[in-house]
Motif scaffolding. Structure first.
Motif, PDB file in Angstrom:
ATOM      1  N   GLN A 107       0.811  -1.207   0.000  1.00 27.12           N
ATOM      2  CA  GLN A 107       0.000   0.000   0.000  1.00 27.12           C
ATOM      3  C   GLN A 107       0.853   1.270   0.000  1.00 27.12           C
ATOM      4  O   GLN A 107       0.402   2.323  -0.454  1.00 27.12           O
ATOM      5  CB  GLN A 107      -0.935   0.009   1.208  1.00 27.12           C
ATOM      6  N   THR A 108       2.062   1.175   0.527  1.00 30.09           N
ATOM      7  CA  THR A 108       2.956   2.335   0.587  1.00 30.09           C
ATOM      8  C   THR A 108       4.384   1.898   0.264  1.00 30.09           C
ATOM      9  O   THR A 108       4.741   0.727   0.403  1.00 30.09           O
ATOM     10  CB  THR A 108       2.947   2.993   1.985  1.00 30.09           C
ATOM     11  N   THR A 161       6.412  -5.144  -9.311  1.00 24.62           N
ATOM     12  CA  THR A 161       5.599  -5.371  -8.113  1.00 24.62           C
ATOM     13  C   THR A 161       4.096  -5.265  -8.349  1.00 24.62           C
ATOM     14  O   THR A 161       3.314  -5.610  -7.463  1.00 24.62           O
ATOM     15  CB  THR A 161       5.975  -4.357  -7.018  1.00 24.62           C
ATOM     16  N   GLY A 162       3.669  -4.755  -9.506  1.00 30.12           N
ATOM     17  CA  GLY A 162       2.254  -4.561  -9.759  1.00 30.12           C
ATOM     18  C   GLY A 162       1.708  -3.243  -9.248  1.00 30.12           C
ATOM     19  O   GLY A 162       0.515  -2.977  -9.363  1.00 30.12           O
ATOM     20  N   VAL A 163       2.580  -2.416  -8.674  1.00 23.49           N
ATOM     21  CA  VAL A 163       2.166  -1.094  -8.207  1.00 23.49           C
ATOM     22  C   VAL A 163       3.174  -0.060  -8.680  1.00 23.49           C
ATOM     23  O   VAL A 163       4.307  -0.379  -9.033  1.00 23.49           O
ATOM     24  CB  VAL A 163       2.051  -1.033  -6.663  1.00 23.49           C
ATOM     25  N   THR A 164       2.739   1.192  -8.665  1.00 26.37           N
ATOM     26  CA  THR A 164       3.609   2.308  -9.010  1.00 26.37           C
ATOM     27  C   THR A 164       3.257   3.472  -8.097  1.00 26.37           C
ATOM     28  O   THR A 164       2.478   3.317  -7.150  1.00 26.37           O
ATOM     29  CB  THR A 164       3.455   2.679 -10.504  1.00 26.37           C
ATOM     30  N   LEU A 168      -0.775  -0.925 -11.091  1.00 21.71           N
ATOM     31  CA  LEU A 168      -0.391  -0.785 -12.498  1.00 21.71           C
ATOM     32  C   LEU A 168       0.111  -2.137 -13.000  1.00 21.71           C
ATOM     33  O   LEU A 168       1.227  -2.560 -12.673  1.00 21.71           O
ATOM     34  CB  LEU A 168       0.697   0.283 -12.671  1.00 21.71           C
ATOM     35  N   ASP A 169      -0.710  -2.808 -13.771  1.00 22.38           N
ATOM     36  CA  ASP A 169      -0.370  -4.148 -14.247  1.00 22.38           C
ATOM     37  C   ASP A 169       0.851  -4.109 -15.150  1.00 22.38           C
ATOM     38  O   ASP A 169       0.923  -3.330 -16.119  1.00 22.38           O
ATOM     39  CB  ASP A 169      -1.544  -4.740 -15.030  1.00 22.38           C
ATOM     40  N   ASN A 170       1.826  -4.943 -14.815  1.00 19.93           N
ATOM     41  CA  ASN A 170       3.041  -5.109 -15.622  1.00 19.93           C
ATOM     42  C   ASN A 170       3.771  -3.792 -15.886  1.00 19.93           C
ATOM     43  O   ASN A 170       4.534  -3.698 -16.842  1.00 19.93           O
ATOM     44  CB  ASN A 170       2.701  -5.782 -16.960  1.00 19.93           C
TER      45      ASN A 170
END
Length: 553
Positions: free
Chosen positions: A159-160, A179-182, A280-282
């Motif tokens: 989450q952070t 990671t799947g996140v941005t 954010l996928d990929n």
């Protein structure tokens, strides 16, 4: 001789929120931070008096306490390497007495306290992308470089992410790319995390989520472990003028948290940013540049203004336009979309209905996109930014282009002069994002009309031409402001990250915001350390270089 003692953080003062009692002792605070002043001969003799050798004493003491690898002096190779790392050649000319490279928040506290004790001024460098001298370095003082503080830690729940200020955005996005996140980040890879976030921060994700500063969960992690480990706690702290480190979040010291979101370097030194992540996928987004010739300018203006007004229909989309002259007039239009295949988006279709002479748009990684954009940043030239904002309007948009091209001929005798007019937008989504967690210091009206940022950038070769360039840029801003007033679309807000050294950014936020910021500063910095001993950048009561000859806001 033992110089370092067990570290303490003056928790009793934090709990009571007494950040600097009347009997505050800098030497006692240093002792609590592990530095025994009486064991440092030059500092011991400094107590209770001032000295013309202030910076020699402060820098030498830092070397004794932290070792010679942490301090660079003017006759050392590391010093030259550091000064040449600034984007602007104007900043690269500044000669600090020494460079201090802390490796922990505790060491940052110590340098602030030593500055107070010795009266040696300081500046702080994150990425060093400011155009003017003194923003991230200081003549004859201590420049604090965060190059040894580059931790990046994603929380266990993703989450952070805790990011130390020695990072540039390319580092951060690369670390998150699998990671799947941005995060809501800068759009050029070598821009520093610190300056961009504290000044606002426009991102490829801003129309959907707001500015970078609107997406900080809390400021200043004081307990970063190994950068490769995960982190699940949110114990975030900021170094204040008295050396105390405190949590700054919506629930702990929320007034300080509010002020840091757009308030720049006026309240403390941020040693880490706890950023809220976004899915954010990929790591895939879409973006690039479509370039248009002069005959297409009316269509470009309409397409860009339509996007600005209608952004709420699809907040994944965004754009900037760079108007330039490379022997022929061109509009270099950056388009982006927070998902793959933005060229299939209806809201960006108008740009594809205009014939372009070049097109680099494609689906790409968020990280690789910002790193690719580094190629637009040439290092070592003299630089200036200047900025104005207006309420979005087709008429003032067209006038700004006309004024720019009508004016830049005055730079024809300036060797290497390369002026650019740049458009950016604060859209409906950006404005609503600014209300998150109590709002920011910038004084936005979340229910107001979209804001059109009109920026000037210019590079050139020789110091002898500085005044000429500044005057031409100032005259362009003055003319656009005059027309905005006539059209009833004036807007005083100045975006800190694009402002010239002559602009009083804090005043542009409005009297209510400025008054509140001053109240916050008086609480956390009653002796005005960050106004006087850290004199560079945009202060609460002044522009970096007040000069009535040039446009302010």
């Amino acid at each position: 001789m033992r110089l370092l003692f067990p570290f303490a953080t003056l928790l009793s003062s934090v709990v009571s929120q007494i950040f600097e009692p009347a009997d505050f002792s800098v030497t006692e605070a240093l002792l609590n931070q592990g530095v025994n002043v009486s064991a440092l001969p030059e500092l011991a003799g400094l107590v209770g008096r001032s000295s013309n050798l202030a910076c020699h004493i402060a820098c030498s003491s830092l070397e004794v306490v932290y070792g010679n690898k942490s301090v660079e002096f003017q006759d050392e190779v590391g010093y030259s390497t550091f000064t040449s790392s600034f984007w602007s050649g104007i900043s690269a000319e500044v000669r600090p007495y020494c460079i201090f490279k802390p490796s922990s928040p505790a060491a940052v506290s110590v340098v602030v306290l030593l500055s107070r004790l010795s009266k040696c001024p300081f500046a702080v460098k994150s990425g060093g992308h400011s155009a003017f001298a003194g923003a991230a370095t200081i003549e004859g003082g201590i420049t604090v470089s965060f190059e040894n503080m580059k931790g990046i830690e994603l929380s266990d729940d993703k989450q952070t992410v805790a990011v130390q200020p020695g990072n540039v955005w390319g580092n951060v996005l690369t670390a998150l790319s699998t990671t799947g996140v941005t995060v809501v980040s800068g759009r050029i890879g070598d821009i520093g995390v610190g300056g961009l976030t504290l000044g606002g921060g426009i991102s490829f994700l801003t129309n959907a989520y707001g500015l970078a500063c609107d997406n900080v969960a809390s400021f200043d992690v004081s307990s970063l472990r190994n950068p490769t480990t995960s982190r699940s706690s949110n114990i975030d702290q900021i170094v204040t003028a008295s050396g105390i480190m405190v949590t700054a979040s919506p629930t702990t010291f929320p007034d300080l948290y509010w002020a840091l979101r757009g308030g720049g370097n006026n309240f403390g030194i941020v040693t880490s940013f706890n950023l809220t992540t976004k899915p954010l996928d990929n790591d895939q987004i879409w973006g690039g540049t479509r370039t248009f010739t002069e005959d297409k300018f009316p269509d470009v203006i309409k397409a860009w203004m339509d996007l600005t007004f209608n952004s709420a229909q699809d907040p994944k989309a965004g754009s900037w336009v760079a108007w330039l002259d490379k022997g022929v007039k061109l509009a270099s239009t950056e388009l982006w979309y927070g998902a793959p295949a933005g060229n299939e988006s209806a809201i960006l279709a108008p740009f594809y209905n205009i014939t372009a002479v070049a097109d680099s748009t494609k689906t790409r990684g968020h990280a690789s996109y910002v790193i690719d954009n580094e190629a637009t940043n040439k290092y070592g030239l003299r630089e200036v930014y200047y900025v104005i904002s207006v309420k979005a309007s087709y008429e003032i948009a067209q006038r700004s282009v006309d004024i720019f091209y009508d004016s830049i001929g005055a730079l024809s005798a300036v060797e290497g002069a390369y002026p650019v007019l740049i458009w950016q937008h604060i859209t409906d989504g950006s404005l609503k994002g600014s209300t998150r967690n109590g709002g920011s210091a910038m004084g936005f009206d979340a229910n107001g009309s979209p804001i059109h940022i009109i920026q000037l950038a210019c590079s050139w070769n020789n110091a002898a031409d500085d005044d000429t360039v500044y005057q031409v840029m100032s005259d362009i801003m003055e003319a656009i402001k005059s027309d905005a007033v006539k059209l009833g679309v004036q807007n005083d807000w100045v975006y800190m990250n694009y402002a010239a050294m002559f602009q009083d950014v804090i005043a542009s936020y409005g009297s209510d915001s400025k008054s509140k910021m001053k109240t916050v500063a008086s609480k956390y910095d009653p002796k005005e350390v960050f106004q006087k001993l850290q004199p560079g950048y945009f202060k609460l009561d002044r522009a970096p270089v007040p000069d009535a000859r040039y446009f302010s806001y």
